[in-house]
Design an enzyme around this catalytic site. Sequence first.
Site, PDB file in Angstrom:
ATOM      1  N   SER A  56     -17.270  -3.004  -9.007  1.00 48.71           N
ATOM      2  CA  SER A  56     -18.259  -2.287  -8.251  1.00 48.71           C
ATOM      3  C   SER A  56     -19.498  -2.537  -9.160  1.00 48.71           C
ATOM      4  CB  SER A  56     -17.750  -0.846  -8.357  1.00 48.71           C
ATOM      5  OG  SER A  56     -19.010   0.006  -7.898  1.00 48.71           O
ATOM      6  N   TYR A  76     -13.874   7.051 -12.701  1.00 48.87           N
ATOM      7  CA  TYR A  76     -13.759   6.116 -11.551  1.00 48.87           C
ATOM      8  C   TYR A  76     -14.659   4.928 -12.176  1.00 48.87           C
ATOM      9  CZ  TYR A  76     -14.525   2.883  -7.770  1.00 48.87           C
ATOM     10  OH  TYR A  76     -14.704   2.007  -6.995  1.00 48.87           O
ATOM     11  N   ASP A 130       0.851  -1.271  -0.247  1.00 51.26           N
ATOM     12  CA  ASP A 130      -0.156   0.075  -0.058  1.00 51.26           C
ATOM     13  C   ASP A 130       0.869   1.200  -0.099  1.00 51.26           C
ATOM     14  OD1 ASP A 130      -3.281   0.507   0.981  1.00 51.26           O
ATOM     15  OD2 ASP A 130      -2.145   2.027   0.731  1.00 51.26           O
ATOM     16  N   LYS A 152     -13.154   0.875 -13.701  1.00 51.52           N
ATOM     17  CA  LYS A 152     -13.767  -0.693 -13.358  1.00 51.52           C
ATOM     18  C   LYS A 152     -14.145  -1.179 -14.688  1.00 51.52           C
ATOM     19  CE  LYS A 152     -12.698  -0.089  -8.900  1.00 51.52           C
ATOM     20  NZ  LYS A 152     -11.348  -0.837  -8.579  1.00 51.52           N
ATOM     21  N   THR A 158     -21.257  -0.191  -9.897  1.00 50.21           N
ATOM     22  CA  THR A 158     -21.289   1.249 -10.652  1.00 50.21           C
ATOM     23  C   THR A 158     -21.269   0.691 -12.222  1.00 50.21           C
ATOM     24  OG1 THR A 158     -20.599   3.270 -10.902  1.00 50.21           O
ATOM     25  CG2 THR A 158     -18.759   1.668 -10.574  1.00 50.21           C
TER      26      THR A 158
HETATM   27  P1  NAD Z   1      -9.539   2.707   0.073  1.00 53.94           P
HETATM   28  O1  NAD Z   1      -9.342   3.850  -0.390  1.00 53.94           O
HETATM   29  O2  NAD Z   1     -10.095   2.522   1.796  1.00 53.94           O
HETATM   30  O3  NAD Z   1      -8.284   1.533  -0.136  1.00 53.94           O
HETATM   31  C1  NAD Z   1      -7.626   1.312  -1.486  1.00 53.94           C
HETATM   32  C2  NAD Z   1      -6.332   1.258  -0.897  1.00 53.94           C
HETATM   33  O4  NAD Z   1      -5.217   1.502  -1.872  1.00 53.94           O
HETATM   34  C3  NAD Z   1      -5.823   2.682   0.119  1.00 53.94           C
HETATM   35  O5  NAD Z   1      -4.910   2.159   1.264  1.00 53.94           O
HETATM   36  C4  NAD Z   1      -4.712   3.281  -0.761  1.00 53.94           C
HETATM   37  O6  NAD Z   1      -3.748   3.835   0.054  1.00 53.94           O
HETATM   38  C5  NAD Z   1      -4.526   2.269  -1.396  1.00 53.94           C
HETATM   39  N1  NAD Z   1      -3.590   2.675  -2.787  1.00 53.94           N
HETATM   40  C6  NAD Z   1      -4.364   3.436  -3.935  1.00 53.94           C
HETATM   41  N2  NAD Z   1      -3.559   3.215  -4.913  1.00 53.94           N
HETATM   42  C7  NAD Z   1      -2.446   2.635  -4.690  1.00 53.94           C
HETATM   43  C8  NAD Z   1      -1.332   2.392  -5.412  1.00 53.94           C
HETATM   44  N3  NAD Z   1      -0.864   2.954  -6.819  1.00 53.94           N
HETATM   45  N4  NAD Z   1      -0.425   1.536  -4.874  1.00 53.94           N
HETATM   46  C9  NAD Z   1      -0.494   1.135  -3.662  1.00 53.94           C
HETATM   47  N5  NAD Z   1      -1.469   1.318  -2.907  1.00 53.94           N
HETATM   48  C10 NAD Z   1      -2.412   2.155  -3.485  1.00 53.94           C
HETATM   49  O7  NAD Z   1     -10.512   1.885  -0.686  1.00 53.94           O
HETATM   50  P2  NAD Z   1     -11.915   0.964  -0.363  1.00 53.94           P
HETATM   51  O8  NAD Z   1     -12.992   1.337   0.053  1.00 53.94           O
HETATM   52  O9  NAD Z   1     -11.227   0.009   0.674  1.00 53.94           O
HETATM   53  O10 NAD Z   1     -11.758   0.191  -1.791  1.00 53.94           O
HETATM   54  C11 NAD Z   1     -11.116  -0.825  -2.198  1.00 53.94           C
HETATM   55  C12 NAD Z   1     -11.278  -1.548  -3.626  1.00 53.94           C
HETATM   56  O11 NAD Z   1     -12.884  -1.667  -3.639  1.00 53.94           O
HETATM   57  C13 NAD Z   1     -11.264  -0.101  -4.669  1.00 53.94           C
HETATM   58  O12 NAD Z   1     -10.601  -0.802  -5.636  1.00 53.94           O
HETATM   59  C14 NAD Z   1     -12.620   0.363  -4.678  1.00 53.94           C
HETATM   60  O13 NAD Z   1     -12.653   1.102  -6.094  1.00 53.94           O
HETATM   61  C15 NAD Z   1     -13.340  -0.801  -4.919  1.00 53.94           C
HETATM   62  N6  NAD Z   1     -14.875  -0.716  -4.341  1.00 53.94           N
HETATM   63  C16 NAD Z   1     -15.103   0.098  -3.283  1.00 53.94           C
HETATM   64  C17 NAD Z   1     -16.296   0.406  -2.875  1.00 53.94           C
HETATM   65  C18 NAD Z   1     -16.538   1.399  -1.955  1.00 53.94           C
HETATM   66  O14 NAD Z   1     -17.727   1.914  -1.809  1.00 53.94           O
HETATM   67  N7  NAD Z   1     -15.682   1.571  -0.728  1.00 53.94           N
HETATM   68  C19 NAD Z   1     -17.445  -0.013  -3.828  1.00 53.94           C
HETATM   69  C20 NAD Z   1     -17.251  -0.977  -4.820  1.00 53.94           C
HETATM   70  C21 NAD Z   1     -15.624  -1.086  -5.213  1.00 53.94           C
HETATM   71  N1  UFG Z   2     -26.243  10.647   0.139  1.00 52.48           N
HETATM   72  C1  UFG Z   2     -26.722  11.281   0.793  1.00 52.48           C
HETATM   73  N2  UFG Z   2     -26.102  12.149   1.545  1.00 52.48           N
HETATM   74  C2  UFG Z   2     -24.773  12.212   1.543  1.00 52.48           C
HETATM   75  C3  UFG Z   2     -24.075  11.300   0.922  1.00 52.48           C
HETATM   76  C4  UFG Z   2     -24.883  10.437   0.169  1.00 52.48           C
HETATM   77  O1  UFG Z   2     -28.092  11.505   0.662  1.00 52.48           O
HETATM   78  O2  UFG Z   2     -24.309  12.944   2.139  1.00 52.48           O
HETATM   79  C5  UFG Z   2     -26.969   9.483  -0.628  1.00 52.48           C
HETATM   80  C6  UFG Z   2     -26.532   9.707  -2.233  1.00 52.48           C
HETATM   81  O3  UFG Z   2     -27.458  10.535  -2.663  1.00 52.48           O
HETATM   82  C7  UFG Z   2     -26.786   7.922  -2.638  1.00 52.48           C
HETATM   83  C8  UFG Z   2     -26.575   7.183  -1.203  1.00 52.48           C
HETATM   84  O4  UFG Z   2     -26.737   8.216  -0.222  1.00 52.48           O
HETATM   85  O5  UFG Z   2     -28.313   8.063  -3.030  1.00 52.48           O
HETATM   86  C9  UFG Z   2     -25.502   6.363  -1.431  1.00 52.48           C
HETATM   87  O6  UFG Z   2     -24.347   7.429  -1.707  1.00 52.48           O
HETATM   88  P1  UFG Z   2     -22.843   7.016  -1.436  1.00 52.48           P
HETATM   89  O7  UFG Z   2     -21.905   8.165  -2.002  1.00 52.48           O
HETATM   90  O8  UFG Z   2     -22.429   6.610  -0.060  1.00 52.48           O
HETATM   91  O9  UFG Z   2     -22.713   5.731  -2.190  1.00 52.48           O
HETATM   92  P2  UFG Z   2     -22.996   5.710  -3.874  1.00 52.48           P
HETATM   93  O10 UFG Z   2     -23.901   4.617  -4.006  1.00 52.48           O
HETATM   94  O11 UFG Z   2     -23.173   6.861  -4.756  1.00 52.48           O
HETATM   95  O12 UFG Z   2     -21.590   5.144  -4.486  1.00 52.48           O
HETATM   96  C10 UFG Z   2     -20.734   4.138  -3.758  1.00 52.48           C
HETATM   97  C11 UFG Z   2     -19.209   4.529  -3.912  1.00 52.48           C
HETATM   98  C12 UFG Z   2     -18.773   4.232  -5.508  1.00 52.48           C
HETATM   99  C13 UFG Z   2     -19.266   2.948  -5.934  1.00 52.48           C
HETATM  100  C14 UFG Z   2     -20.724   2.535  -5.719  1.00 52.48           C
HETATM  101  C15 UFG Z   2     -21.304   1.435  -5.951  1.00 52.48           C
HETATM  102  O13 UFG Z   2     -19.054   5.683  -3.714  1.00 52.48           O
HETATM  103  O14 UFG Z   2     -17.382   4.212  -5.583  1.00 52.48           O
HETATM  104  O15 UFG Z   2     -21.065   2.752  -4.334  1.00 52.48           O
HETATM  105  O16 UFG Z   2     -20.403   0.389  -5.302  1.00 52.48           O
HETATM  106  F1  UFG Z   2     -19.151   2.607  -7.307  1.00 52.48           F
END
Ligand code: NAD
Ligand code: UFG
Length: 340
Positions: free
Chosen positions: A126, A151, A32, A155, A128
């Site tokens: 995701s 973003y 990381d 994916k 998404t």
């Molecule tokens: P996060 O940001 O908490 O974790 C990602 C980690 O990767 C961080 O610790 C960051 O420091 C590290 N990182 C980023 N770029 C790097 C690089 N080039 N080299 C080394 N380390 C690097 O995010 P998360 O929520 O744990 O998400 C993990 C994965 O899941 C991501 O690929 C994200 O796109 C995917 N994902 C997350 C969500 C969500 O809502 N959290 C939803 C769908 C998919």
């Molecule tokens: N929301 C609010 N107020 C806020 C934040 C969010 O009402 O302050 C609402 C948003 O409008 C949405 C819902 O809460 O309707 C969820 O929003 P998030 O931003 O928590 O999550 P999203 O569904 O928009 O997106 C998340 C991640 C993306 C990922 C996606 C699907 O941010 O990276 O989930 O996995 F792609």
Amino acid sequence: MTKILVTGGTGYIGSHTVVELQEAGYEVVIIDNLSNSNIQVLDGIEHITGIRPDFVEGDVTDINTLRKLFTDYPGIKGIIHFAASKAVNESVKKPLLYYRNNITSLLNLLELMPEYDVAGIVFSSSCTVYGEPDQNPIDETAPIKPSTSPYGKTKQICEEIITDTIYAGAPIKSIILRYFNPVGAHPSAEIGELPLGVPQNLIPYLTQTAAAIRDELTIFGDDYNTPDGSCIRDFIDVVDLAKAHVIAMRRMLEMKDTDKLEIFNLGTGQGLSVLELLESFERATGVKVPHKIGPRREGDIEKIWADPSKANRVLGWKTEVDIDDTMRNAWRWQQKITPT
Ligand code: NAD
Ligand code: UFG
């Protein structure tokens, strides 16, 4: 002990997955660059599991760093690739950063896997990739729709890169996991989500408001075509999500006759509205969250929830944590990290 490389392993989902991997007997090496996480996460992992995972501070986009890692830690059998930039809004403003970080890191790993005999990679995708679904719940056969953010496009592109590489005959396997909305924290409150700056996502904004770090939560729109007018999501507990990675890894590495590429939705199968989630938080914690209704947020999907039956059937995995427990864990974690 089977050795697994976890990229992004000090991040939110990565750290919870490292805990589950270690508890299942895997040996973990994390890489990381700490761009969105904190080195103290290793302490949290050690407190829960009694084991401090090996840690390399480095960038997955740097192929020489990866070569050194595979040489220093020989025998890595599988990779879980979490490392990525993930802020949707930021990606619209800085597309090149997102394309470089998210795509180059995957290219490097895929290129090096055969060279170092790494058998499989689990990739964090995701929901998404589906865009606004034509119907819910949505299963893995649903069409991939044009994404509204760089973003989301990374994916989609990464999924295609993995698919093309495997169909071209690379000696590797992959499981692509499409997460719905991960929320919550480890019940020990040793690890959880650590957003930098003002949170963009619902739960960290909500818990920071409950902790009086923010004045008020804004609900982005109550005029959607949903029963209460707010958007609907499939909120999945982060520990349930983490456990699916362990099962996926075991399947990929130990079962000889599975397809070289498999894709699974990871969600609960239940849609919950933003207002219902707020209600769940208040019910579970007894804490009232000041909130108001604001305008819609641009680019938001109206409603999406998973059909997780493929993961239920094939992986033998299903979510177990009740949403009220998830909210209690999120709140316990917020209380732990709130400066006093
Ligand atoms: P996060 O940001 O908490 O974790 C990602 C980690 O990767 C961080 O610790 C960051 O420091 C590290 N990182 C980023 N770029 C790097 C690089 N080039 N080299 C080394 N380390 C690097 O995010 P998360 O929520 O744990 O998400 C993990 C994965 O899941 C991501 O690929 C994200 O796109 C995917 N994902 C997350 C969500 C969500 O809502 N959290 C939803 C769908 C998919
Ligand atoms: N929301 C609010 N107020 C806020 C934040 C969010 O009402 O302050 C609402 C948003 O409008 C949405 C819902 O809460 O309707 C969820 O929003 P998030 O931003 O928590 O999550 P999203 O569904 O928009 O997106 C998340 C991640 C993306 C990922 C996606 C699907 O941010 O990276 O989930 O996995 F792609």
